[in-house]
Design a protein around this motif. Structure first.
Motif, PDB file in Angstrom:
ATOM      1  N   ASN A 184       0.800  -1.224   0.000  1.00 30.43           N
ATOM      2  CA  ASN A 184       0.000   0.000   0.000  1.00 30.43           C
ATOM      3  C   ASN A 184       0.832   1.274   0.000  1.00 30.43           C
ATOM      4  O   ASN A 184       0.278   2.372   0.118  1.00 30.43           O
ATOM      5  N   PHE A 198      -0.998  -4.004  -7.384  1.00 32.58           N
ATOM      6  CA  PHE A 198      -1.211  -5.446  -7.368  1.00 32.58           C
ATOM      7  C   PHE A 198      -0.990  -6.060  -8.748  1.00 32.58           C
ATOM      8  O   PHE A 198      -0.832  -7.277  -8.869  1.00 32.58           O
ATOM      9  N   ASN A 234      -2.871 -16.174  -2.617  1.00 35.75           N
ATOM     10  CA  ASN A 234      -2.488 -15.169  -3.607  1.00 35.75           C
ATOM     11  C   ASN A 234      -1.492 -15.737  -4.619  1.00 35.75           C
ATOM     12  O   ASN A 234      -1.423 -15.278  -5.756  1.00 35.75           O
ATOM     13  N   THR A 259      -6.852 -16.832  -5.014  1.00 35.54           N
ATOM     14  CA  THR A 259      -7.743 -15.700  -4.742  1.00 35.54           C
ATOM     15  C   THR A 259      -8.526 -15.353  -6.004  1.00 35.54           C
ATOM     16  O   THR A 259      -7.944 -15.136  -7.066  1.00 35.54           O
ATOM     17  N   VAL A 261     -10.826 -12.787  -8.145  1.00 28.98           N
ATOM     18  CA  VAL A 261     -11.022 -11.335  -8.231  1.00 28.98           C
ATOM     19  C   VAL A 261     -11.885 -11.016  -9.440  1.00 28.98           C
ATOM     20  O   VAL A 261     -11.537 -11.363 -10.574  1.00 28.98           O
ATOM     21  N   ASN A 267     -15.409 -10.781  -4.799  1.00 29.64           N
ATOM     22  CA  ASN A 267     -14.046 -10.387  -4.472  1.00 29.64           C
ATOM     23  C   ASN A 267     -13.951 -10.164  -2.974  1.00 29.64           C
ATOM     24  O   ASN A 267     -14.973 -10.131  -2.271  1.00 29.64           O
ATOM     25  N   THR A 325      -6.933  -8.442   6.400  1.00 29.11           N
ATOM     26  CA  THR A 325      -6.982  -8.639   4.949  1.00 29.11           C
ATOM     27  C   THR A 325      -7.906  -7.631   4.292  1.00 29.11           C
ATOM     28  O   THR A 325      -7.579  -7.033   3.261  1.00 29.11           O
ATOM     29  N   GLN A 326      -9.087  -7.421   4.890  1.00 27.00           N
ATOM     30  CA  GLN A 326     -10.016  -6.423   4.362  1.00 27.00           C
ATOM     31  C   GLN A 326      -9.376  -5.040   4.361  1.00 27.00           C
ATOM     32  O   GLN A 326      -9.483  -4.283   3.382  1.00 27.00           O
ATOM     33  N   GLN A 328      -6.149  -4.251   4.240  1.00 23.96           N
ATOM     34  CA  GLN A 328      -5.089  -4.156   3.231  1.00 23.96           C
ATOM     35  C   GLN A 328      -5.666  -3.904   1.842  1.00 23.96           C
ATOM     36  O   GLN A 328      -5.205  -3.027   1.109  1.00 23.96           O
ATOM     37  N   TRP A 329      -6.677  -4.671   1.466  1.00 22.06           N
ATOM     38  CA  TRP A 329      -7.261  -4.536   0.121  1.00 22.06           C
ATOM     39  C   TRP A 329      -8.038  -3.229  -0.025  1.00 22.06           C
ATOM     40  O   TRP A 329      -7.979  -2.570  -1.062  1.00 22.06           O
ATOM     41  N   ARG A 332      -5.768  -0.337  -0.589  1.00 22.18           N
ATOM     42  CA  ARG A 332      -5.178  -0.367  -1.917  1.00 22.18           C
ATOM     43  C   ARG A 332      -6.164   0.144  -2.966  1.00 22.18           C
ATOM     44  O   ARG A 332      -5.822   0.973  -3.806  1.00 22.18           O
ATOM     45  N   VAL A 369      -9.865  -2.625  -9.460  1.00 23.37           N
ATOM     46  CA  VAL A 369     -10.057  -4.054  -9.223  1.00 23.37           C
ATOM     47  C   VAL A 369     -10.058  -4.814 -10.550  1.00 23.37           C
ATOM     48  O   VAL A 369      -9.462  -5.890 -10.670  1.00 23.37           O
TER      49      VAL A 369
END
Length: 498
Positions: A184, A198, A234, A259, A261, A267, A325-326, A328-329, A332, A369
């Motif tokens: 991030n 990513f 991942n 994962t 997406v 997602n 995890t939520q 971090q994403w 981003r 995304v």
């Protein structure tokens, strides 16, 4: 500066290049390289995996290889022999942030093929040492891995009730430890231009494959006969994207709980908030499986909870994975969202995140995304292995969603007179995302690792000998190999069975 430790090694009757020649072939594509002959490339040799925080100048948590190899794997594959060869690790020279790292293991007794591994989470290039490297180097494969182009994390506070920096994520929801993910970095700069997007996850698996092929050619005077991609979580995502975007580099792949997406869903940004949001009410209900909160979590795609001490099955995921995890994403892809508002039981930040509402207000979130979406348009044989009790990437919204995309592209090819590569989904009854949880729920959970490794062997037989891949199947409890004639073809009927 390149630091080289090398010596002439070899097997009687077989000439192998040494460190100097291999590094010369890699040229200026790599920097800060260490190359050394190893008496044993398996993890039975304590020097095979470096100690955590062993790179000078990096903050604690940035480089944690010993921890990383056991994050998903519950331990090494069976090791029956020493595997002498060369171990090479260092950085990709093209990364201005000096974070992108690689690992090569080149056994003396080479079988002519190459395995390239992805990395789970934000873990290092040593993440697959237990799950993949130990297994394949004993079979004679050259092995390569990478870290998706990014380091892990840095601690921003060990005791704070509130986020100490705008990009801080709480490491656990019941703690005051805060971290920032290198993934991030720079996401809050003008125009939200990230220094570590990513999209690099796919780039560096592909780049590691090219690097490894050059090293193999230099070492053995021959390019690999076959090249396979493998990865978990991942890292499984990396395998999928590699076979979608660079099929010319690979002959097939094994994705272990990759994962999924999709910009329109499923997602992580859609799936994790309901679990986080409903957890406090579920606890308040006395962990009642018939409570509205429990029904809401199951309705979001999650497998059922199981009692445990001191934490239930969902509780393990809640304390270790869901929120961080939520966070971090979300930071981003949607850095404008205020992640934390109301302390340990916050349901308006991480749990209150509503992806569909957010992309209506800001379509650029969905565009970001979409740039990393898994398409299902594979061009080489691919096997997915996934557990029915995965409570981080639920199988209904992960493996089965990807299977549906692959089938859609297959129908399009068939209609156009083309031929689709083989795809299989092997569901492990009662398998879950974290192999170590088997020790916490020994009578309820099953290990996926031996089945992922068996799936790799079956894929190799398919590619190299034309053997039929076993049909997609639900692997019953207690089984460690795939069935040629499965008693339960297709999906498992239930996510949890006694």
């Amino acid at each position: 500066m390149v630091a080289v430790l090398c010596a002439a090694i070899g097997v009687p009757g077989i000439a192998h290049a040494d460190c100097k020649e291999v590094l010369a072939a890699l040229g200026n594509t790599v920097v800060d390289v260490t190359c050394a002959p190893s008496a044993d490339l398996t993890t039975k040799n304590p020097t095979t995996t470096p100690a955590d925080n062993s790179i000078p100048g990096l903050p604690p948590g940035a480089f944690t290889p010993t921890t990383d190899r056991g994050v998903i794997s519950n331990g090494p594959a069976e090791i029956t022999k020493a595997v002498p060869g060369l171990q090479i690790n260092g950085r990709f020279a093209d990364d201005p942030d000096k974070e992108a790292r690689f690992l090569l293991r080149l056994p003396n007794d080479w079988n002519g093929s190459l395995v390239v591994a992805g990395a789970s989470g934000t873990r290092s290039e040593f993440n697959g040492d237990f799950a993949w490297s130990d297994y394949v180097v004993q079979k004679g494969y050259a092995y390569a891995s990478q870290n998706k182009g990014v380091l892990n994390l840095k601690i921003t506070s060990l005791d704070s009730a509130t986020p100490p920096t705008p990009l801080s994520c709480r490491l656990k929801p019941d703690s005051k430890i805060w971290v920032e993910f290198f993934d991030n970095d720079a996401v809050l700069e003008p125009r939200h231009i990230p220094s570590k997007p990513f999209t690099q996850w796919t780039q560096y698996l592909i780049e590691a494959t090219g690097l490894a092929k050059q090293a193999v050619k230099a070492r053995y005077n021959h390019f690999p006969r076959r090249t396979y991609a493998v990865g978990t979580s991942n890292g499984g995502y990396q395998v999928r994207r590699a076979l979608e975007t660079a099929p010319e580099l690979f002959d097939g792949g094994v994705d272990w709980e990759g994962t999924f997406v999709d910009a329109l869903g499923p997602n992580i940004l859609i799936d994790l908030p309901p679990a986080i949001r409903n957890w406090p009410d579920y606890v308040a209900s006395g962990f009642n499986p018939n409570s509205q909160a429990a029904r809401n979590i199951v309705a979001a795609g999650y497998p059922p909870d199981m009692p445990g001490t001191p934490l239930t099955f969902w509780g393990r995921y809640w304390t270790q994975f869901w929120e961080v995890t939520q966070c971090q994403w979300q930071k981003r892809f949607d850095p404008a969202w205020t992640t934390y508002n109301d302390g340990p039981n916050d349901v308006t930040g991480t749990g209150g995140y509503t992806y569909y509402d957010r992309i209506v207000k800001d379509p650029s979130i969905a565009a970001r995304v979409a740039a990393i979406a898994t398409t299902g348009n594979i061009k080489r044989p691919l096997v997915t292995v996934a557990g029915t009790m995965d409570a981080l990437l639920p199988i209904k919204h992960g493996a089965r969603a990807y299977e549906a995309l692959v089938a859609e592209h297959g129908r399009d090819r068939d209609a156009g007179g083309g031929r689709s590569p083989q795809y299989r989904l092997y569901e492990v009854q009662n398998g879950n995302h974290i192999e170590a949880y088997k020790t916490l729920f020994p009578d309820k959970l099953e290990l996926i690792q031996p089945l992922a490794q068996n799936a790799f062997d079956r894929l190799v037989d398919h590619v190299e000998s034309g053997a039929l891949l076993p049909a997609s199947q639900c692997i019953p409890r207690g089984k460690t190999t795939l069935a040629d004639q499965p008693s339960q073809p297709g999906h498992c009927a239930n996510l949890l069975v006694p």
